[in-house]
Every structure is written in structure tokens, then in C-alpha cells.
Scaffold this motif. Sequence first.
Motif, PDB file in Angstrom:
ATOM      1  N   MET A  51       0.838  -1.196   0.000  1.00 19.06           N
ATOM      2  CA  MET A  51       0.000   0.000   0.000  1.00 19.06           C
ATOM      3  C   MET A  51       0.876   1.250   0.000  1.00 19.06           C
ATOM      4  SD  MET A  51      -2.401   1.395   3.009  1.00 19.06           S
ATOM      5  CE  MET A  51      -0.915   1.319   3.936  1.00 19.06           C
TER       6      MET A  51
ATOM      7  N   ALA B 292      -2.093   6.375   0.169  1.00 19.25           N
ATOM      8  CA  ALA B 292      -3.366   5.716   0.507  1.00 19.25           C
ATOM      9  C   ALA B 292      -3.574   5.723   2.014  1.00 19.25           C
ATOM     10  CB  ALA B 292      -3.370   4.295  -0.031  1.00 19.25           C
ATOM     11  N   ALA B 293      -2.508   5.497   2.766  1.00 15.06           N
ATOM     12  CA  ALA B 293      -2.614   5.510   4.234  1.00 15.06           C
ATOM     13  C   ALA B 293      -2.960   6.912   4.731  1.00 15.06           C
ATOM     14  CB  ALA B 293      -1.307   5.025   4.854  1.00 15.06           C
TER      15      ALA B 293
ATOM     16  N   ALA C 180      -6.540   7.614   3.969  1.00 10.57           N
ATOM     17  CA  ALA C 180      -7.448   6.809   4.804  1.00 10.57           C
ATOM     18  C   ALA C 180      -7.564   7.410   6.202  1.00 10.57           C
ATOM     19  CB  ALA C 180      -6.938   5.368   4.878  1.00 10.57           C
ATOM     20  N   VAL C 181      -6.435   7.844   6.759  1.00  7.28           N
ATOM     21  CA  VAL C 181      -6.462   8.437   8.108  1.00  7.28           C
ATOM     22  C   VAL C 181      -7.217   9.771   8.079  1.00  7.28           C
ATOM     23  CG1 VAL C 181      -5.029   9.413   9.953  1.00  7.28           C
ATOM     24  CG2 VAL C 181      -4.350   7.270   8.853  1.00  7.28           C
TER      25      VAL C 181
ATOM     26  N   LYS D 277     -10.932   9.174   7.706  1.00  8.74           N
ATOM     27  CA  LYS D 277     -11.476   8.684   8.975  1.00  8.74           C
ATOM     28  C   LYS D 277     -11.734   9.847   9.936  1.00  8.74           C
ATOM     29  CE  LYS D 277      -8.677   7.819  12.015  1.00  8.74           C
ATOM     30  NZ  LYS D 277      -8.124   8.643  13.119  1.00  8.74           N
TER      31      LYS D 277
ATOM     32  N   LEU E  50     -14.626  12.062   8.587  1.00  9.51           N
ATOM     33  CA  LEU E  50     -15.906  11.353   8.695  1.00  9.51           C
ATOM     34  C   LEU E  50     -16.428  11.398  10.133  1.00  9.51           C
ATOM     35  CD1 LEU E  50     -17.535   9.868   6.566  1.00  9.51           C
ATOM     36  CD2 LEU E  50     -16.414   7.739   7.224  1.00  9.51           C
TER      37      LEU E  50
ATOM     38  N   LEU F  15      -4.474   2.123  15.649  1.00  6.49           N
ATOM     39  CA  LEU F  15      -4.013   2.850  14.460  1.00  6.49           C
ATOM     40  C   LEU F  15      -2.495   2.735  14.305  1.00  6.49           C
ATOM     41  CD1 LEU F  15      -4.880   4.793  12.138  1.00  6.49           C
ATOM     42  CD2 LEU F  15      -4.470   6.680  13.712  1.00  6.49           C
ATOM     43  N   LEU F  16      -1.800   2.795  15.443  1.00  7.37           N
ATOM     44  CA  LEU F  16      -0.334   2.752  15.397  1.00  7.37           C
ATOM     45  C   LEU F  16       0.202   1.334  15.252  1.00  7.37           C
ATOM     46  CD1 LEU F  16       0.468   5.444  18.092  1.00  7.37           C
ATOM     47  CD2 LEU F  16       0.696   5.670  15.627  1.00  7.37           C
TER      48      LEU F  16
ATOM     49  N   TYR G 289      -0.856  -0.660  12.775  1.00  2.00           N
ATOM     50  CA  TYR G 289      -0.882  -1.039  11.363  1.00  2.00           C
ATOM     51  C   TYR G 289       0.502  -0.811  10.758  1.00  2.00           C
ATOM     52  CZ  TYR G 289      -5.929  -1.094  11.944  1.00  2.00           C
ATOM     53  OH  TYR G 289      -7.179  -1.382  12.383  1.00  2.00           O
ATOM     54  N   PRO G 290       0.851  -1.624   9.768  1.00  2.00           N
ATOM     55  CA  PRO G 290       2.204  -1.519   9.197  1.00  2.00           C
ATOM     56  C   PRO G 290       2.344  -0.349   8.228  1.00  2.00           C
ATOM     57  CG  PRO G 290       1.002  -3.298   8.131  1.00  2.00           C
ATOM     58  CD  PRO G 290       0.092  -2.760   9.191  1.00  2.00           C
ATOM     59  N   VAL G 291       2.089   0.833   8.725  1.00  2.00           N
ATOM     60  CA  VAL G 291       2.306   2.048   7.922  1.00  2.00           C
ATOM     61  C   VAL G 291       3.271   2.945   8.689  1.00  2.00           C
ATOM     62  CG1 VAL G 291       0.055   2.004   6.779  1.00  2.00           C
ATOM     63  CG2 VAL G 291       0.296   3.211   8.937  1.00  2.00           C
ATOM     64  N   PRO G 292       4.077   3.723   7.980  1.00  2.00           N
ATOM     65  CA  PRO G 292       5.008   4.609   8.689  1.00  2.00           C
ATOM     66  C   PRO G 292       4.250   5.565   9.605  1.00  2.00           C
ATOM     67  CG  PRO G 292       5.513   4.531   6.343  1.00  2.00           C
ATOM     68  CD  PRO G 292       4.206   3.825   6.517  1.00  2.00           C
ATOM     69  N   ARG G 293       4.835   5.839  10.767  1.00  2.00           N
ATOM     70  CA  ARG G 293       4.225   6.807  11.694  1.00  2.00           C
ATOM     71  C   ARG G 293       3.983   8.144  10.990  1.00  2.00           C
ATOM     72  NH1 ARG G 293       3.405   2.648  14.987  1.00  2.00           N
ATOM     73  NH2 ARG G 293       4.721   2.523  16.822  1.00  2.00           N
TER      74      ARG G 293
ATOM     75  N   ARG H 283       4.115  -0.942  20.599  1.00  2.00           N
ATOM     76  CA  ARG H 283       3.497   0.269  21.141  1.00  2.00           C
ATOM     77  C   ARG H 283       4.298   0.822  22.313  1.00  2.00           C
ATOM     78  NH1 ARG H 283       2.256   3.880  20.525  1.00  2.00           N
ATOM     79  NH2 ARG H 283       0.426   4.487  21.736  1.00  2.00           N
TER      80      ARG H 283
ATOM     81  N   ASP I 199       8.456  -1.383  11.698  1.00  2.00           N
ATOM     82  CA  ASP I 199       7.514  -1.564  10.577  1.00  2.00           C
ATOM     83  C   ASP I 199       7.403  -3.041  10.189  1.00  2.00           C
ATOM     84  OD1 ASP I 199       6.850   1.061  10.441  1.00  2.00           O
ATOM     85  OD2 ASP I 199       8.163   1.552   8.739  1.00  2.00           O
TER      86      ASP I 199
ATOM     87  N   ARG J  57       5.409  -4.891  12.821  1.00  2.00           N
ATOM     88  CA  ARG J  57       3.967  -4.607  12.718  1.00  2.00           C
ATOM     89  C   ARG J  57       3.318  -5.325  11.540  1.00  2.00           C
ATOM     90  NH1 ARG J  57       5.838   0.157  15.002  1.00  2.00           N
ATOM     91  NH2 ARG J  57       6.385   1.137  13.031  1.00  2.00           N
ATOM     92  N   ARG J  58       4.095  -5.663  10.515  1.00  2.00           N
ATOM     93  CA  ARG J  58       3.543  -6.440   9.406  1.00  2.00           C
ATOM     94  C   ARG J  58       3.213  -7.858   9.832  1.00  2.00           C
ATOM     95  NH1 ARG J  58       4.833  -3.017   5.209  1.00  2.00           N
ATOM     96  NH2 ARG J  58       6.934  -2.207   5.483  1.00  2.00           N
TER      97      ARG J  58
ATOM     98  N   TYR K 287     -13.231   2.731  16.275  1.00  2.00           N
ATOM     99  CA  TYR K 287     -13.650   4.138  16.251  1.00  2.00           C
ATOM    100  C   TYR K 287     -15.166   4.203  16.420  1.00  2.00           C
ATOM    101  CZ  TYR K 287      -9.041   5.662  14.924  1.00  2.00           C
ATOM    102  OH  TYR K 287      -7.698   5.926  14.942  1.00  2.00           O
TER     103      TYR K 287
ATOM    104  N   LEU L 193     -17.422   5.516  13.566  1.00  2.00           N
ATOM    105  CA  LEU L 193     -17.405   4.808  12.280  1.00  2.00           C
ATOM    106  C   LEU L 193     -18.268   3.562  12.414  1.00  2.00           C
ATOM    107  CD1 LEU L 193     -13.637   4.862  11.142  1.00  2.00           C
ATOM    108  CD2 LEU L 193     -15.418   6.562  10.715  1.00  2.00           C
TER     109      LEU L 193
ATOM    110  N   LEU M 193     -11.025   0.398   7.098  1.00  2.00           N
ATOM    111  CA  LEU M 193      -9.835   1.179   7.481  1.00  2.00           C
ATOM    112  C   LEU M 193      -8.678   0.220   7.807  1.00  2.00           C
ATOM    113  CD1 LEU M 193      -8.606   3.993   8.256  1.00  2.00           C
ATOM    114  CD2 LEU M 193      -9.340   3.513  10.588  1.00  2.00           C
TER     115      LEU M 193
ATOM    116  N   THR N 295      -7.344  -1.264   4.567  1.00  2.00           N
ATOM    117  CA  THR N 295      -6.543  -0.300   3.796  1.00  2.00           C
ATOM    118  C   THR N 295      -5.171  -0.114   4.423  1.00  2.00           C
ATOM    119  OG1 THR N 295      -8.563   0.859   3.190  1.00  2.00           O
ATOM    120  CG2 THR N 295      -6.513   2.060   2.889  1.00  2.00           C
ATOM    121  N   LEU N 296      -5.148   0.069   5.754  1.00  2.00           N
ATOM    122  CA  LEU N 296      -3.883   0.364   6.422  1.00  2.00           C
ATOM    123  C   LEU N 296      -2.992  -0.872   6.549  1.00  2.00           C
ATOM    124  CD1 LEU N 296      -5.045   2.894   9.162  1.00  2.00           C
ATOM    125  CD2 LEU N 296      -3.954   3.358   6.972  1.00  2.00           C
TER     126      LEU N 296
ATOM    127  N   GLY O 114      -2.729  -2.799   3.957  1.00  2.00           N
ATOM    128  CA  GLY O 114      -2.330  -3.052   2.574  1.00  2.00           C
ATOM    129  C   GLY O 114      -3.153  -4.141   1.923  1.00  2.00           C
TER     130      GLY O 114
END
Lengths: 225, 230
Positions: free
Chosen positions: A1, A5-6, A9-10, A13, A16, A86-87, A89-93, B67, B87, B90-91, B103, B106, B114, B117-118, B120
Motif C-alpha cells: 500500500m 493511501a494511508a 485513509a487516516v 477517517k 468522517l 491505528l499505530l 498497522y504496518p504504515v510509517p508513523r 506500542r 515496521d 507490525r507487518r 472508532y 465509524l 480502514l 486499507t492500512l 495493505g
Amino acid sequence: MSDLAAILAVARKDLLQEVRGRAVTVATLFFSAVTLVMMAFAIGQDAALLQRSAPGVLWVALAFAGVIASAQSFQSDLEEGAFDQLLLYPVPRASVFLGKLLANWLYLTLLGLLMTPVTLVLYGAPAGPRAWLLVPTLALGTLGFALIATFYAALTANLRAREALLPVLMFPVVVPVLLGAVRASEATLQLSNAALTGGWLQLLGGFDLVYLVTCTAIFHLVVEE
Amino acid sequence: MGDTGVMPAPDASPEVPAIALDGVTKRFGREPVLRGLRLEMAPGRVAVLRGSNGAGKTTLLRLLATRLRPTSGHGRVFGYDLQRGGDEVRRRVALLSVLGGNYAMLTARENLALAATLTGLPDADVDGALAHVGLAQVADVLTRTFSSGMKKRLGLARLLLVDAPLWLLDEPFAALDEDGKRLLEDALASARAGGRTILMASHELERSSRFADAVLELEGGRLLRAGSGA
């Protein structure tokens, strides 16, 4: 991804949640309106003074409303452990930071676009031929403000005294942006030397770039305990 | 995701421990919550973490999920350092927290979308995951109206959707009704069969031990006992 896109998406969110909850919208609109009206009463009948005060009052109201909006954007995240999730997920901070920044920036810019005509009317400020330059002024000013506010809102999110600490910590840092935004707004409305508009906008852009690079690079240090 | 909700583990290698902790200490202020933990857990193993309130179970799970940073010592998940390889860790990790991580403003579907998407996985079967945990009928309802058990089911749906090789579960049976508990048991059985590594903190020892290769006892931030196979 992709990181884009990340980020989107944030941001989606956050927006919304705000559209549905309307807690921040109601609070910031009410607060901004009260600030504009009270300051107009305080300044009094002096038309020239009212005109000269308009840019400053506009940015004071926006700044106060911005603190509320930024703090609340993390408050909803903290409920039910959603920010933790949220933190995870495997996306950069940095993508999380930029997503939240995008939402805060869009919200503040919209608020500014709404408040500007009200301020101009209430304070009798002239909307001359260069008034369109208020749009980039608002965009650059609110970007700088949102950068600092989002960063410090994350820093104070887990603290008990966060409501008190957020403005205390962020306002000294955000002063250059607010001064630049006020001066650019004055020049745009031809309340000061109009030729300086470009210079003030460049200065705002410079501040934004420095804050963007710095805050994005060190955001991960803020959210890891 | 198949009928059981779990696919074979993507990159579990028996040579590399799923979890390796070497002298990990975590302090909050001056107070040590974890004290010099040493733990090695092979891929595909299931361990139950038990201990009294405040023993450090949640802290350990959050630390493994990146975390929290260890105050001292080193930790690795599937060979990736918890701090330098965040990273990559977390994968490979999914956490089901006590609070649910949803949330409130939501809908259930939006929460899962969400997550997809996050993670991937934009084409992940969100509706399938919701149906699997019995939330299809409330997919478009804001989760602020959900009961604790429904929020836990949504967390389980996210766990199945993300489908990570290492599951970290914090009191997974709490708040679930009997149907929900059976659903979780099925998911745990499938995950174990699919080669997932599972570390779960639970006070429901009898129920959780059915799936466990080992029971780890954490007390006062120290690992007192590790059962066989961890």
C-alpha cells in the motif's frame, strides 16, 4: 500500500468522524463567532481601528478554534484504544501524522474561509481587488498552525493536563506563523504596504516547510512510549 | 480468508523464533513493570500468559506490538528487532486489545475497511469477516451503539482480516457471550492449525489452556514459570 493511501485513509477517517459527531464544528464555530463579536465590541466605534484590527482578530479566533479542533482530533482516537490500534498497522508513523494533519488543515482552512467574510463585514475591512490573496494566506497560515497543533496534540494526548498544556506548549512555537499570517492578511487587504504580500507569503511557506519536515521526521518519537 | 477464517502462516520459519526477549525491562517513570524478561517462543506455538492484575501482561503484549519501547534489553519478533525493525514487526503482528480498538463514530464496515486499507489489503473480504463473527446485520451501524461483546467480535473480525503470523490477545474471552466464546475458540483452533503463533493473556485459564502448548506465569513483572514448548 502506498503511503498516500494511508494518509488519505487516516484523513478520511478523521473527517468522517467530525462530520458525524459535529462536536468540534459546533464548539469552534460558536467560539469563533463569540470571539469576533466580543472583540468588535471591545474595539468600539472607531472605524479605522476596527479595519486595522480585522486581520489580527481573524487569526486570534482561528488560533483558539484550532487548538480546540486539534485536541479533539486525538481525543476521539484515544477512546476505546483506537489510537493504539491505528499505530499497530504496518504504515510509517509519518503517514499517520500526515493524515491527521491533512484533516486538521482542511478543517481549519474551511473554518477560515467561513470566518473571513464575516470578519470583513463585521469590522468594515475593505475587500479590494487583491482580496483573493486571502485564500493562499489562509491556506499557508492554517497549514503552519495545523502542523504545530497536530504535533503538540499528539505529544500531550496521553497527559492528564492536556487541555492546559497544549496551548502553553504550542503557542510559543506557532507565534512566527501567526505573525506572518496576520501581516500577510494586512498586506492583502491593503491595510499595510501591499507590495509586501508576496514576501510574507514566502515567509509563511518557509515556516511551513521547516515545520513539515521537522514534525514529520520526529513524530514517531512522540507516539512511542 | 477461508471458511475457518485463517490461511496458512506466510513467513513462519522454524529456525527463527516468533518471539525472542532477552533481559527486557520496561519502566513507567521509576516503576519497573517488566523486569529482565527472557522468553523464546517458536513459530506455531500457542502460549497462555497468566498473572494477577498489574503483573505486566498487557505491558508485555503492547511491547511486543511495538506500542511500548523496552527501557533496557532486546526483543525480536520473527527476527526483527522491536525498536529498529518496528515496521517489519507490525507487518507480522495483530493485537486484540481489551478495549477493542474501534472508532465509535465509524460503522463496523468502515472500521474494518480502514484496517484493510492500512494493512495493505484494500480488496480484503470485509463483509465476509463481519458475517463470520455474526455482525453482518449491523455492518452499517456506528460502533458507539455496540455492546462490549459486539466490539470484541469486531476486534476478532479485524484479527481474522489482517491475518498476521503472530496473534497477541489481551483477555480475548472477556465480554463475549457463550456464542462469542465458541466463535473465538473456533478461530483459535483454526489459527493454531494454520501455524499462527499465539500469545494470549487470559484469566479464563481452563478455556484458553485447551489451545495452549505452554502456560507462562508473570508476576510482579517477572516470568516465574514457563510450561513446556514455549
